[in-house]
Motif scaffolding. Structure first.
Motif, PDB file in Angstrom:
ATOM      1  N   PRO A   1       0.818  -1.208   0.000  1.00  0.00           N
ATOM      2  CA  PRO A   1       0.000   0.000   0.000  1.00  0.00           C
ATOM      3  C   PRO A   1       0.852   1.258   0.000  1.00  0.00           C
ATOM      4  N   ARG A   2       0.237   2.350  -0.412  1.00  0.00           N
ATOM      5  CA  ARG A   2       0.843   3.654  -0.176  1.00  0.00           C
ATOM      6  C   ARG A   2       0.686   3.935   1.310  1.00  0.00           C
TER       7      ARG A   2
ATOM      8  N   LEU B   1      -3.175   4.187   5.328  1.00  0.00           N
ATOM      9  CA  LEU B   1      -2.827   3.171   4.335  1.00  0.00           C
ATOM     10  C   LEU B   1      -3.798   3.262   3.167  1.00  0.00           C
ATOM     11  N   ARG B   2      -3.260   3.196   1.951  1.00  0.00           N
ATOM     12  CA  ARG B   2      -4.111   3.161   0.761  1.00  0.00           C
ATOM     13  C   ARG B   2      -3.706   1.975  -0.100  1.00  0.00           C
ATOM     14  N   PHE B   3      -4.656   1.121  -0.399  1.00  0.00           N
ATOM     15  CA  PHE B   3      -4.408  -0.064  -1.206  1.00  0.00           C
ATOM     16  C   PHE B   3      -4.855   0.212  -2.638  1.00  0.00           C
ATOM     17  N   GLY B   4      -3.884   0.315  -3.560  1.00  0.00           N
ATOM     18  CA  GLY B   4      -4.210   0.674  -4.930  1.00  0.00           C
ATOM     19  C   GLY B   4      -4.308   2.181  -5.064  1.00  0.00           C
ATOM     20  N   ASP B   5      -5.029   2.652  -6.094  1.00  0.00           N
ATOM     21  CA  ASP B   5      -5.132   4.083  -6.365  1.00  0.00           C
ATOM     22  C   ASP B   5      -6.443   4.681  -5.883  1.00  0.00           C
TER      23      ASP B   5
ATOM     24  N   VAL C   1      -7.450   3.400   4.960  1.00  0.00           N
ATOM     25  CA  VAL C   1      -7.692   2.957   6.328  1.00  0.00           C
ATOM     26  C   VAL C   1      -6.691   3.681   7.222  1.00  0.00           C
ATOM     27  N   VAL C   2      -7.152   4.163   8.364  1.00  0.00           N
ATOM     28  CA  VAL C   2      -6.277   4.858   9.306  1.00  0.00           C
ATOM     29  C   VAL C   2      -6.001   3.938  10.487  1.00  0.00           C
ATOM     30  N   TYR C   3      -4.726   3.803  10.827  1.00  0.00           N
ATOM     31  CA  TYR C   3      -4.309   3.033  12.002  1.00  0.00           C
ATOM     32  C   TYR C   3      -3.841   4.037  13.043  1.00  0.00           C
ATOM     33  N   VAL C   4      -4.453   4.021  14.209  1.00  0.00           N
ATOM     34  CA  VAL C   4      -4.165   4.991  15.265  1.00  0.00           C
ATOM     35  C   VAL C   4      -3.673   4.269  16.499  1.00  0.00           C
ATOM     36  N   GLU C   5      -2.572   4.754  17.060  1.00  0.00           N
ATOM     37  CA  GLU C   5      -2.032   4.183  18.286  1.00  0.00           C
ATOM     38  C   GLU C   5      -2.211   5.151  19.444  1.00  0.00           C
TER      39      GLU C   5
ATOM     40  N   ALA D   1     -14.088   9.765   9.540  1.00  0.00           N
ATOM     41  CA  ALA D   1     -12.847   9.657  10.302  1.00  0.00           C
ATOM     42  C   ALA D   1     -11.642   9.696   9.379  1.00  0.00           C
ATOM     43  N   VAL D   2     -11.717   8.973   8.270  1.00  0.00           N
ATOM     44  CA  VAL D   2     -10.616   8.973   7.304  1.00  0.00           C
ATOM     45  C   VAL D   2     -10.396  10.383   6.754  1.00  0.00           C
ATOM     46  N   ARG D   3     -11.485  11.090   6.445  1.00  0.00           N
ATOM     47  CA  ARG D   3     -11.356  12.458   5.934  1.00  0.00           C
ATOM     48  C   ARG D   3     -10.696  13.371   6.960  1.00  0.00           C
ATOM     49  N   ALA D   4     -11.064  13.211   8.227  1.00  0.00           N
ATOM     50  CA  ALA D   4     -10.488  14.059   9.276  1.00  0.00           C
ATOM     51  C   ALA D   4      -8.986  13.833   9.394  1.00  0.00           C
ATOM     52  N   TYR D   5      -8.564  12.578   9.388  1.00  0.00           N
ATOM     53  CA  TYR D   5      -7.134  12.292   9.493  1.00  0.00           C
ATOM     54  C   TYR D   5      -6.397  12.697   8.220  1.00  0.00           C
ATOM     55  N   THR D   6      -7.036  12.581   7.075  1.00  0.00           N
ATOM     56  CA  THR D   6      -6.403  13.011   5.832  1.00  0.00           C
ATOM     57  C   THR D   6      -6.196  14.517   5.831  1.00  0.00           C
TER      58      THR D   6
END
Length: 209
Positions: A33-34, A148-152, A158-162, A175-180
């Protein structure tokens, strides 16, 4: 939707992934992934040298066994090898200056780690930026995260948060938009790749004094 890693938690946090593993590591390895990691407290684990990994885990709580630490080293170095493949993933890294100035181990370990970051940042599939202490941005983040981005297709993001005791996947669109948006603001406030390498080199040079 919030998703959690399906592996059993080996540490005190109820949903913590196994030591040294990012979530769904097998999927990420196969799909290349990117990856867009943001690190605040230490160098991102896809660009750590062995001495730094060992020093970082030497004071972990709960205390890791020697076997756990060896496994951390093995898995992280294995994951880093993917970046050197011809079709390796594209990685854009945003590092806080505090992550680079926080001493992990001794000065020798820190200088080795800083020089390694410079080497990694020169790879064609890696873009590394440092957002310095004096960066003017209203965007903040308390914990490290990875997009993480799978493909284009952005729909695969998907966001992974620790956090201190937990780790989660977020794939809910808002949520993805907020983190982006947070990622974009941090990146805009950061130094450019060349200026970031210059800063890291200057910090490494200071370690010799």
């Amino acid at each position: 939707m919030k998703r959690r890693c399906s592996r059993p938690a080996p540490r005190s946090g109820p949903r913590r992934p196994r030591p040294g593993r990012t979530p769904c590591r097998g999927r990420a390895t196969r799909a290349h992934p990117r990856t867009r990691p943001v690190a605040h407290h230490a160098a991102c684990d896809t660009a750590q040298v062995e001495s730094y990994i060992r020093a970082l885990n030497a004071t972990a709580h709960p205390r890791l066994t020697d076997e756990d630490i060896d496994r951390q080293v093995e898995v992280r170095l294995e994951r880093q090898a993917i970046l050197r493949e011809l079709d390796g993933p594209h990685v854009s890294v945003a590092l806080s200056e505090s992550a680079l100035r926080r001493t992990i181990g001794d000065h020798g370990t820190m200088r080795e780690q800083l020089l390694h970051l410079i080497d990694v940042s020169n790879r064609p599939n890696v873009e590394l930026q440092v957002y310095p202490f004096d960066a003017q941005t209203y965007a903040t983040a308390s914990y490290s995260f990875i997009i993480l981005r799978f493909g284009d297709d952005a729909a695969t993001d998907v966001v992974y948060v620790e956090t201190f005791t937990d780790a989660d996947y977020l794939d809910r669109p808002d949520a993805v938009r907020a983190y982006t948006r947070l990622w974009d603001r941090l990146r805009a406030a950061a130094l450019g790749p060349v200026e970031s390498r210059t800063l890291i080199q200057r910090m490494a040079d200071d370690m010799k004094r």
